[in-house]
Design an enzyme around this catalytic site. Sequence first.
Site, PDB file in Angstrom:
ATOM      1  CG  ASP A 499      -9.000  -3.564   1.986  1.00  0.00           C
ATOM      2  OD1 ASP A 499      -8.783  -4.758   1.775  1.00  0.00           O
ATOM      3  OD2 ASP A 499      -8.812  -3.022   3.102  1.00  0.00           O
ATOM      4  CG  ASP A 561      -4.361  -7.093   6.826  1.00  0.00           C
ATOM      5  OD1 ASP A 561      -3.947  -6.300   5.960  1.00  0.00           O
ATOM      6  OD2 ASP A 561      -5.565  -7.245   7.093  1.00  0.00           O
TER       7      ASP A 561
END
Length: 747
Positions: A499, A561
């Site tokens: 990430d 997301d």
Amino acid sequence: MVAKKLALGLLPTWALGQSNVKWITVEDGPAPSFSLASSGISYQFHVDPYTLDLIHDHWGGYAAETVPQDTGNRNGWGGPYTYRLREFPDSGRGDFRTPAIHIQHATGDTVSAFAYTGYEVKAGKPGLPGLPATYGNEDDVSTLIVHLYDEYSAISADLYYSIFPKHNSIARSFRLTNKGNNTATVQRASSWSIDMPNEELDLIDLRGDWAGEAHINRRSVGFGEQGFRSTAGYSSHFHNPFFALAPPSTTELQGPATGYALLYTGSFAANVERWSTGWVRVLLGLNPLHLSWPLEPGDTFISPEVVSAYSYRGFSGMSQSLHSLFKNQLSRANQTLETRPALLNSWEGLKFDYNSTSMVELAKGAADLGCRLFVNDDGWFGTDYPRDNDSLGLGDWVPQEKKFPEGLGPYVDDVNAITVANSSDKMIFGLWFEPEMVNPNSDLYAEHPDWVLHAGSHNRTLLRSQLVLNLGLPEVQEYIITTVGGILDSANIKYVKWDNNRGQHELPSPAANHAYMLGLYRVIDNLTSAHPDVLWEGCASGGGRFDAGLLHYWPQTWTSDNTDGLSRLQIQFGTSYAYPPSSMGCHVSAVPNDQIGRITPLAFRSAVASMCGSYGLELDPKDLTQEERDMIPGMISLQQEINPLVINGDFYRLALPEQSNWPAAMFALPDASAGVLFAFRIRSETKPLPPPVKLRGLDADAKYKLTGGSFNATFSGSTLMNTGLSLKWPNGDYQSYIIKLERVEGG
Ligand code: DGJ
């Protein structure tokens, strides 16, 4: 200049004794003409005999002859280089358009005078040291290298052109070498630069933001500059390093289109400029605001690669060429063409609130539903600053004792011992990292405050309570390689989510961004080479780094997301303009959706996620209703059955979610033996009635058995493609069909 006749397969002078080099033809002489061509594409340019400048002639569909296009009226205020279609536009000699290359010399001036000196051809393709690049052997690709030299500054430029005929694509990059005694500074470097004749053109790019990536942005190319860039330090959610150019008449399935993608993860700039002549300059490369690269005597600067693909079969054809290039000649991961396991990711279900007991419970719940991979997301690390919220512990890659009293190894063993429902498979384990970041609340920051990107005494701006480590520093690279590698060696970890959750500010110098990227690629190259059996997934708050640079190392990227089914349709269709659906990570989450609060049916969310290479659940099974619990195993087994088609099929966008209440897309295997259709109906309305869904990529003469939805029938390819399927939609918003196609006769 007289039109030159070049024939494919004709052996030019240089080719004697080099017959393994294909698809490149050179009409030799002091001012040669170059053609890279296959049956589908031609890329042509020549050397101007008077100025020794490179003049662009054509990029697009196959053309048998080279016909210079810039022969019109050259009167005007521009210098001798202004009214030319240039291939490698330098600056300072009267070409008033934006240059591809801009170098400041030790004298202070920024004039360059690159002139042709020679060329080479090579079978296959040389690598780009330190940077991601396409690759291939002599049956896949041939390379032309054109040498230029600026005698005033003693800097050479070698332009690399590679043709991939199977993917209708050209790859370009260049290398600058300082052969003088003084340091020069590279201020601007666009790896792709061509000047196109005066034609009506649309520019199509992918714009967005966090949780709203890849909106298709189409506008007409008017006079002046119309570009976009990322100065976020990363490829970014705001603008993807990709665009397409096409006449206004081009549609998804018809008309010419060229797509351009930069194989790079840092700041970039795309610039499309229509000049007074109507000509259009097309530039794609590094962002000048984040460059100022010092070129020391003897040093070579390598520009990141740009690939461009051409198709006359509309934007779907263009995307298919890029997809096949990326899957077969860019990605070097073992898993790229393999079926991916259905997974459950802990993030939306548990966030930071867990321990090994609740995680094993979650993994059991996942296995009962049919998931084969369990991903422990954020929150597992930190000793003095345990990662119980996002302000703590980043940088301290040590398993948290409170959450994992026995350590990571025994916990992973417990997960591995779980049997997946209705199979003898055991659960695979995956782990989240954010290795490029540090919280000030960490042991790492206490020990090495100078390891972060910072500019003198300027405030170190925090975002999500974190700072960015300076991956340009060798000691930071070694720290990440050692700590991440150490965790991977400490337990049976077969998947990593990598990430990255903020942009770069307060750079110590503009060049720090490119130095960071070279460092990042070194780290990733090292870790992926040492752990080739790990399935790596890139992520940057969703699709903040969905770029072709990282797809060289990692087979998949978390797309957004935003896991709302309807938002995801738009995001996934948009992302597929450049990147293969096989490289997208897509999950089914709970409703109301965590990011935008919408409620959509489970089957709809699952159908949308099934269009991607990596499918998963991002919820806590304990929160599901019995009805949902009963549905999910069937959804997962269908997704697993069609996953090989999604991974290996050609992708056709049949109707876009921005344009139709009935978006649809399909995958068809290249040999047309099987396919799968995804059809959606967004809003329930009585009228108008839905249009027939006209399929693509099938064999017109073959018969196909259709299963799924209300279909259990056999039709010929011609009927499916020309009449189309008339789907009956039940009442209610957000309906979906997944229909499998199997060739049963013919072919
Ligand atoms: C941002 C990612 O996009 C999410 O999926 C999740 O991994 C969080 N970071 C964790 O902090």
